[in-house]
Write an enzyme that holds these catalytic residues in place. Structure first.
Site, PDB file in Angstrom:
ATOM      1  N   ASP A 307      44.365  44.707  42.146  1.00  0.00           N
ATOM      2  CA  ASP A 307      43.883  44.256  43.453  1.00  0.00           C
ATOM      3  C   ASP A 307      45.084  43.782  44.296  1.00  0.00           C
ATOM      4  O   ASP A 307      46.191  43.584  43.787  1.00  0.00           O
ATOM      5  CB  ASP A 307      42.825  43.151  43.284  1.00  0.00           C
ATOM      6  CG  ASP A 307      41.914  43.054  44.514  1.00  0.00           C
ATOM      7  OD1 ASP A 307      42.273  43.561  45.586  1.00  0.00           O
ATOM      8  OD2 ASP A 307      40.835  42.439  44.388  1.00  0.00           O
ATOM      9  N   GLU A 504      35.142  37.613  51.018  1.00  0.00           N
ATOM     10  CA  GLU A 504      35.884  37.005  49.907  1.00  0.00           C
ATOM     11  C   GLU A 504      35.770  35.480  49.923  1.00  0.00           C
ATOM     12  O   GLU A 504      34.718  34.922  50.239  1.00  0.00           O
ATOM     13  CB  GLU A 504      37.339  37.499  49.918  1.00  0.00           C
ATOM     14  CG  GLU A 504      37.411  39.032  49.792  1.00  0.00           C
ATOM     15  CD  GLU A 504      38.791  39.553  49.487  1.00  0.00           C
ATOM     16  OE1 GLU A 504      39.473  39.002  48.614  1.00  0.00           O
ATOM     17  OE2 GLU A 504      39.202  40.551  50.126  1.00  0.00           O
TER      18      GLU A 504
HETATM   19  C1  BGC Z   1      39.745  42.670  47.556  1.00  0.00           C
HETATM   20  C2  BGC Z   1      39.380  44.071  47.110  1.00  0.00           C
HETATM   21  C3  BGC Z   1      39.877  45.084  48.094  1.00  0.00           C
HETATM   22  C4  BGC Z   1      41.357  44.908  48.337  1.00  0.00           C
HETATM   23  C5  BGC Z   1      41.910  45.865  49.359  1.00  0.00           C
HETATM   24  C6  BGC Z   1      41.182  42.563  47.934  1.00  0.00           C
HETATM   25  O1  BGC Z   1      41.451  41.333  48.531  1.00  0.00           O
HETATM   26  O2  BGC Z   1      39.450  41.766  46.520  1.00  0.00           O
HETATM   27  O3  BGC Z   1      37.991  44.168  46.954  1.00  0.00           O
HETATM   28  O4  BGC Z   1      39.594  46.374  47.623  1.00  0.00           O
HETATM   29  O5  BGC Z   1      41.608  43.603  48.765  1.00  0.00           O
HETATM   30  O6  BGC Z   1      41.488  45.560  50.635  1.00  0.00           O
HETATM   31  C1  BGC Z   2      42.200  41.674  51.799  1.00  0.00           C
HETATM   32  C2  BGC Z   2      42.773  42.696  52.683  1.00  0.00           C
HETATM   33  C3  BGC Z   2      43.070  41.942  53.942  1.00  0.00           C
HETATM   34  C4  BGC Z   2      44.137  40.903  53.637  1.00  0.00           C
HETATM   35  C5  BGC Z   2      44.482  40.079  54.815  1.00  0.00           C
HETATM   36  C6  BGC Z   2      43.310  40.737  51.429  1.00  0.00           C
HETATM   37  O1  BGC Z   2      42.939  39.833  50.451  1.00  0.00           O
HETATM   38  O2  BGC Z   2      41.576  42.272  50.729  1.00  0.00           O
HETATM   39  O3  BGC Z   2      41.934  43.782  52.850  1.00  0.00           O
HETATM   40  O4  BGC Z   2      43.441  42.764  54.988  1.00  0.00           O
HETATM   41  O5  BGC Z   2      43.767  40.077  52.565  1.00  0.00           O
HETATM   42  O6  BGC Z   2      45.483  39.162  54.484  1.00  0.00           O
END
Ligand code: BGC
Ligand code: BGC
Length: 623
Positions: A307, A504
């Protein structure tokens, strides 16, 4: 020579024999480019992979294991560093944010990968978690929790196909979906990304993998799916995002593993590791769960992706360290999402390999897994966007499917004195609430931006518009956001209220799951008029409504329906009979969290609950 290969060779021969004047385009490209074995589409994938790997330099291999974020990488970087993958993070889009400019961006990055000496195409990944949700104008489907309420795996598979078409139309070949989390605590901010709280429900909805990937990976508009987040992301103590799942191995396997097993059985191409820990050990470094269980016992042959900066958390110190890198790769992570720190990742991994702390065999295994999927996807033959699919983004056909899914996802929880369905004709309806006329509110997180936001963020039909569209002869629909202006002359009042978008950790609510104060005010204003009140809850999870429920005539859980709010109206008016069933147990109070089916607690509404009603006798004709 394998049997499959002989059949394939015979089929190709047949094609050439029966259509000598016009061989298919792929055959022409194959014949023209087949100077080297790996470029020859008639050879088995394993042969092509081995041939290609024999030609790769150590740096070619490290690049294949690396994924950078589009905003932190140039086309020149991709060529120079042989990067194997790029992603768009949540809300990361080209400007203008149109399907055509996504396709142009994709082709630009892809051409940069093709410009490397071996011309290995890259994978471009996005979170198309409820439609191609970073793209303005895409069809936004209900979030997974709503799809769980439909109890319809075939419908979910069709949605997967529609999403794959929209994604393909922008070039993108890899989707970080589905989330197969089993959400056990509604305080968790990702509950809406779960199909439901029992292992059975997300397992059944693994059909979406087949929808996304198609019958074969090299078929039309096939997109590589990702089962995420492995393992136990929905089981953390307190529902804390990225937290610690404290369970025996037996319970971990019984509750959280089945959906991943189902996805592997469907041939899911990739699995994403969870930020969370299992009994204090970070999943990103968990060799037993990744290599022994997933790749060994379950027989997963695709690749494992980390991730976003996920490996950085292994040693507890900020940023990626040599320890993080070797622990993750040795645990079985094959491709590392290092959005901004991709250069550093490559340097660290190179040093670990040179020092012998990561074996060449492990690197080769990772690269073999990644390349296998690229070949299976047909990327070597068709690396650029198939623009035939670009016009499917937000198409009428896909929106009709989404509307159907919305209607099927509505769960009617209370309906006193038959206030629902609403009469279409001769009615006097008052509509209020923050979520009534707001595409952003009804779409939730992961829509245009990472966290989502209220407002007119992308084209669609709001719930209010859906109600107006459905109202028939002699019916008036009056709207005021706050509820002001209502009087006793109305026959029914509809309060469309709920949660403000989040994604999230920003959606974690350890302090309770109560209704928003503005929403409570709106409902109070409506109630004071004496008109029967129907509450439509637009939220990513059950909210703590028990104390208020006696004053409401009806309650409908609409979840996060996405752009097609007409589907909500379809059920309110009975044009579609309600059939949605709760995908999660509905608490009697927030103090009951976590509450799940079979745990002996007394819910407000049990898992699987959902009322229905017949279409109205007088005016059943849908608009
Ligand atoms: C999330 C994932 C996501 C990835 C890419 C992460 O923060 O937990 O679900 O696929 O970011 O955006
Ligand atoms: C998310 C990404 C997002 C980024 C922003 C990550 O945890 O999964 O998709 O764009 O945080 O900082």
């Amino acid at each position: 020579m394998s049997r499959q290969w002989m059949i394939r060779a015979a089929a190709m021969l047949l094609l050439v024999t029966v259509t000598p004047a016009a061989p298919p385009a792929a055959a022409v490209a194959g014949a023209r480019a087949a100077a080297l074995p790996y470029q020859d589409p008639s050879l088995p994938v394993a042969t092509r992979v081995s041939d290609l790997m024999g030609r790769m330099s150590p740096d070619d291999k490290l690049g294949q294991m690396t994924q950078a974020e589009r905003g932190s990488v140039s086309a020149g970087d991709i060529t120079a560093h042989r990067l194997g993958a790029v992603l768009s993070g949540g809300g990361s889009a080209p400007s203008p944010n149109t399907p055509a400019s996504w396709a142009d961006m994709y082709d630009r990055f892809q051409n940069a990968a093709l410009a490397t000496p071996l011309g290995i195409p890259l994978l471009y990944g996005v979170d198309a978690v409820h439609g191609h949700n970073n793209v303005v104008g895409a069809t936004i489907f209900p979030h997974n929790l709503g799809l769980g309420a439909t109890r319809d795996p075939a419908l979910v598979q069709r949605i997967g196909r529609a999403v794959a078409e929209e994604v393909s139309g922008t070039g993108v070949d890899w989707n970080f979906a589905p989330c197969l989390c089993v959400a056990r605590d509604d305080r968790w901010g990702r509950t809406y990304e779960s199909f439901g709280e029992t292992p059975e429900l997300p397992s059944a909805m693994a059909t979406i993998v087949t929808g996304l990937q198609g019958a074969t990976l090299n078929g039309p508009a096939s997109v590589l799916a990702t089962a995420k987040h492995y393992l136990g992301d929905g089981g953390t103590a307190g529902g804390v995002d990225q937290g610690d799942t404290r369970l025996s191995e037996q319970d971990l396997r019984a509750i959280h593993l089945p959906p991943f097993k189902a996805a592997v059985e469907r041939g899911v191409g990739s699995v994403m590791i969870s930020y969370s820990s299992w009994n204090g050990a970070k999943l990103h470094g968990h060799q037993y769960l990744i290599s022994t269980l997933l790749k060994g016992e379950l027989g997963f042959t695709g690749f494992v992706v980390s991730d976003w900066n996920g490996i950085d958390q292994i040693d507890g110190a900020p940023g990626a360290s040599a320890h993080d890198v070797r622990t993750a790769i040795n645990a079985g992570v094959d491709l590392v999402m290092a959005p901004t720190g991709w250069r550093q990742f490559i340097d660290l991994l190179r040093a670990e390999v040179q020092a012998g702390r990561v074996t060449q065999a492990r690197v080769d295994d990772a690269v073999r897994r990644i390349l296998t999927k690229k070949f299976e996807l047909g990327l070597f033959e068709r690396p650029l966007t198939d623009r035939a699919y670009t016009a499917t983004v937000g198409s009428a056909e896909h929106r009709a499917l989404a509307r159907q899914a919305v209607a099927r996802s509505q769960v009617v929880l209370k309906n006193a004195a038959g206030v629902l369905p609403l009469a279409r004709t001769g009615n006097k309806i008052f509509v209020a609430g923050r979520s009534a006329d707001d595409i952003g509110m009804q779409s939730g997180g992961w829509t245009i931006s990472w966290q989502g936001s209220p407002g007119n963020i992308t084209p669609g039909t709001t719930i209010l518009q859906g109600i107006r569209n459905t109202a028939g002869a002699g019916t008036t629909v009056t709207y005021s956001r706050s509820g002001s202006g209502i009087d006793s002359s109305y026959r029914v009042a509809i309060a469309v209220v709920g949660e403000t978008p989040y994604a999230e950790g920003q959606g974690d609510r350890p302090g309770g799951l109560g209704l928003d104060a503005a929403d409570l005010d709106t409902i109070a204003t409506l109630r004071a008029s004496g008109v029967p009140v129907v509450v439509v809850l637009v939220s990513g999870r059950p909210l703590d409504v028990a104390a208020h429920l006696p004053g409401w005539h009806a309650l409908v859980a609409a979840w996060l329906p996405g752009t097609e709010g007409q589907g909500v109206a379809d059920v309110l008016f009975g044009a579609v009979q309600p059939t949605g069933k709760l995908p999660v147990t509905w608490m009697s109070g927030a103090a009951q969290q976590p509450i799940n089916a079979g745990d002996g607690k007394t819910p407000l509404f049990p898992y699987g609950f959902g009322l229905t009603y017949d279409p109205p006798q007088d005016d059943t004709t849908p608009p």
